[in-house]
Scaffold this active site. Structure first.
Site, PDB file in Angstrom:
ATOM      1  CE  LYS A  48     -15.811 -34.147  33.044  1.00  0.00           C
ATOM      2  NZ  LYS A  48     -16.568 -33.167  33.877  1.00  0.00           N
ATOM      3  N   GLY A  49     -11.189 -32.950  28.064  1.00  0.00           N
ATOM      4  CA  GLY A  49     -10.767 -31.893  27.140  1.00  0.00           C
ATOM      5  C   GLY A  49     -10.634 -32.288  25.684  1.00  0.00           C
ATOM      6  CD  GLU A 104      -4.414 -34.568  26.969  1.00  0.00           C
ATOM      7  OE1 GLU A 104      -5.649 -34.484  26.799  1.00  0.00           O
ATOM      8  OE2 GLU A 104      -3.890 -34.774  28.074  1.00  0.00           O
ATOM      9  CG  ASP A 105      -6.965 -31.078  26.354  1.00  0.00           C
ATOM     10  OD1 ASP A 105      -5.908 -31.670  26.690  1.00  0.00           O
ATOM     11  OD2 ASP A 105      -7.741 -30.574  27.192  1.00  0.00           O
ATOM     12  CG  ASP A 108       1.036 -26.790  30.525  1.00  0.00           C
ATOM     13  OD1 ASP A 108       1.666 -25.889  29.965  1.00  0.00           O
ATOM     14  OD2 ASP A 108       0.641 -26.699  31.696  1.00  0.00           O
ATOM     15  CG  PHE A 157      -5.643 -21.135  31.297  1.00  0.00           C
ATOM     16  CD1 PHE A 157      -5.101 -22.339  31.731  1.00  0.00           C
ATOM     17  CD2 PHE A 157      -7.024 -21.018  31.242  1.00  0.00           C
ATOM     18  CE1 PHE A 157      -5.910 -23.402  32.103  1.00  0.00           C
ATOM     19  CE2 PHE A 157      -7.850 -22.076  31.626  1.00  0.00           C
ATOM     20  CZ  PHE A 157      -7.279 -23.264  32.053  1.00  0.00           C
ATOM     21  CG  ASP A 164     -12.109 -27.319  31.960  1.00  0.00           C
ATOM     22  OD1 ASP A 164     -11.003 -27.767  31.591  1.00  0.00           O
ATOM     23  OD2 ASP A 164     -12.476 -27.334  33.140  1.00  0.00           O
ATOM     24  NE  ARG A 170     -15.021 -29.819  30.076  1.00  0.00           N
ATOM     25  CZ  ARG A 170     -13.764 -30.096  30.420  1.00  0.00           C
ATOM     26  NH1 ARG A 170     -12.817 -30.094  29.509  1.00  0.00           N
ATOM     27  NH2 ARG A 170     -13.453 -30.364  31.672  1.00  0.00           N
TER      28      ARG A 170
HETATM   29  P1  5GP Z   1       0.496 -31.410  31.457  1.00  0.00           P
HETATM   30  O1  5GP Z   1       0.474 -32.678  32.234  1.00  0.00           O
HETATM   31  O2  5GP Z   1       1.069 -31.541  30.076  1.00  0.00           O
HETATM   32  O3  5GP Z   1       1.135 -30.282  32.240  1.00  0.00           O
HETATM   33  O4  5GP Z   1      -0.999 -30.907  31.356  1.00  0.00           O
HETATM   34  C1  5GP Z   1      -1.880 -31.373  30.451  1.00  0.00           C
HETATM   35  C2  5GP Z   1      -3.283 -31.029  30.884  1.00  0.00           C
HETATM   36  O5  5GP Z   1      -3.333 -29.746  31.544  1.00  0.00           O
HETATM   37  C3  5GP Z   1      -4.193 -30.913  29.700  1.00  0.00           C
HETATM   38  O6  5GP Z   1      -4.790 -32.130  29.394  1.00  0.00           O
HETATM   39  C4  5GP Z   1      -5.205 -29.895  30.169  1.00  0.00           C
HETATM   40  O7  5GP Z   1      -6.228 -30.553  30.877  1.00  0.00           O
HETATM   41  C5  5GP Z   1      -4.462 -29.022  31.136  1.00  0.00           C
HETATM   42  N1  5GP Z   1      -4.012 -27.756  30.506  1.00  0.00           N
HETATM   43  C6  5GP Z   1      -2.749 -27.378  30.230  1.00  0.00           C
HETATM   44  N2  5GP Z   1      -2.711 -26.154  29.673  1.00  0.00           N
HETATM   45  C7  5GP Z   1      -3.997 -25.762  29.578  1.00  0.00           C
HETATM   46  C8  5GP Z   1      -4.625 -24.567  29.064  1.00  0.00           C
HETATM   47  O8  5GP Z   1      -4.020 -23.616  28.559  1.00  0.00           O
HETATM   48  N3  5GP Z   1      -5.988 -24.548  29.126  1.00  0.00           N
HETATM   49  C9  5GP Z   1      -6.724 -25.567  29.655  1.00  0.00           C
HETATM   50  N4  5GP Z   1      -8.052 -25.411  29.664  1.00  0.00           N
HETATM   51  N5  5GP Z   1      -6.161 -26.683  30.150  1.00  0.00           N
HETATM   52  C10 5GP Z   1      -4.822 -26.786  30.110  1.00  0.00           C
END
Ligand code: 5GP
Length: 185
Positions: A48-49, A104-105, A108, A157, A164, A170
């Site tokens: 949803k992000g 994508e939001d 990470d 974070f 969220d 959000r």
């Molecule tokens: P990845 O697979 O790249 O480790 O993670 C991506 C997902 O992790 C993002 O779509 C998001 O949902 C979540 N995420 C990673 N870092 C953050 C953060 O700082 N805040 C939030 N709310 N979600 C995060």
């Protein structure tokens, strides 16, 4: 904190303001319009992000595009990535032969997008590019090319503008660092 929403009290500080976001989204829209001249991409929102970023970015795109949605499970209510990626909602349409732009939001570890990218290429997409609002390059665990990124941020974070913590925050118009007291109880 100088903001109208009570939830801003849960932030350590605002990291990216709504004005900075709006300016970057416009700039990104111009780049994408130039890069996709003559093409009709499928623009995929990762739920949803990314919803707010997606809605704002779409309105900058002067292209005959389609939209679709995909949901991937990631953190649950924690603030650390599990590294486990699960497809929760699939696209409605076939992407075979299409140029796909994934919105994508935040990137990470890169695990989520790397999974999505290989899955879409496996389904026959002609191209798959990634547009993200935020990027935490210091946390990358896989090699992933991110073609369009608005802001590099430190390893903290963050919430707001779609992102969220336990489904909250959000709706905040800016992106901020969540105060650790909220998740270290
Ligand atoms: P990845 O697979 O790249 O480790 O993670 C991506 C997902 O992790 C993002 O779509 C998001 O949902 C979540 N995420 C990673 N870092 C953050 C953060 O700082 N805040 C939030 N709310 N979600 C995060």
């Amino acid at each position: 904190m100088n903001n109208e929403f009570k939830q801003y009290q849960d932030l350590e500080r605002v990291l990216v303001t709504r004005e900075e976001i709006a300016a970057k989204v416009k700039e990104l829209g111009r780049r994408i319009n130039a890069d996709y001249q003559g093409k009709s991409p499928v623009v995929v929102c990762i739920l949803k992000g990314a919803v707010i970023f997606f809605a704002d970015l779409l309105r900058e795109l002067d292209l005959p595009l389609d939209i679709d949605f995909m949901a991937i499970s990631s953190y649950g209510s924690s603030t650390k990535s599990t590294g486990v990626v699960k497809l929760v909602k699939d696209l409605d349409r076939d992407v075979n032969g299409r140029d796909v732009l994934v919105v994508e939001d935040i990137v990470d570890s890169g695990m989520t997008l790397s999974y999505i990218k290989s899955e879409l290429l496996h389904r026959g997409a002609s191209s798959v590019r990634i547009a993200t609002l935020l990027d935490k390059p210091a946390r990358r665990r896989v090699n992933l090319e991110v073609e369009y990124s608005c802001f590099n941020i430190p390893d903290a974070f963050v919430v707001g503008y779609g992102l969220d913590y336990d489904e909250k925050y959000r709706n905040l118009p800016d992106v901020g660092i969540l105060h650790p007291r909220i998740y270290t109880k």
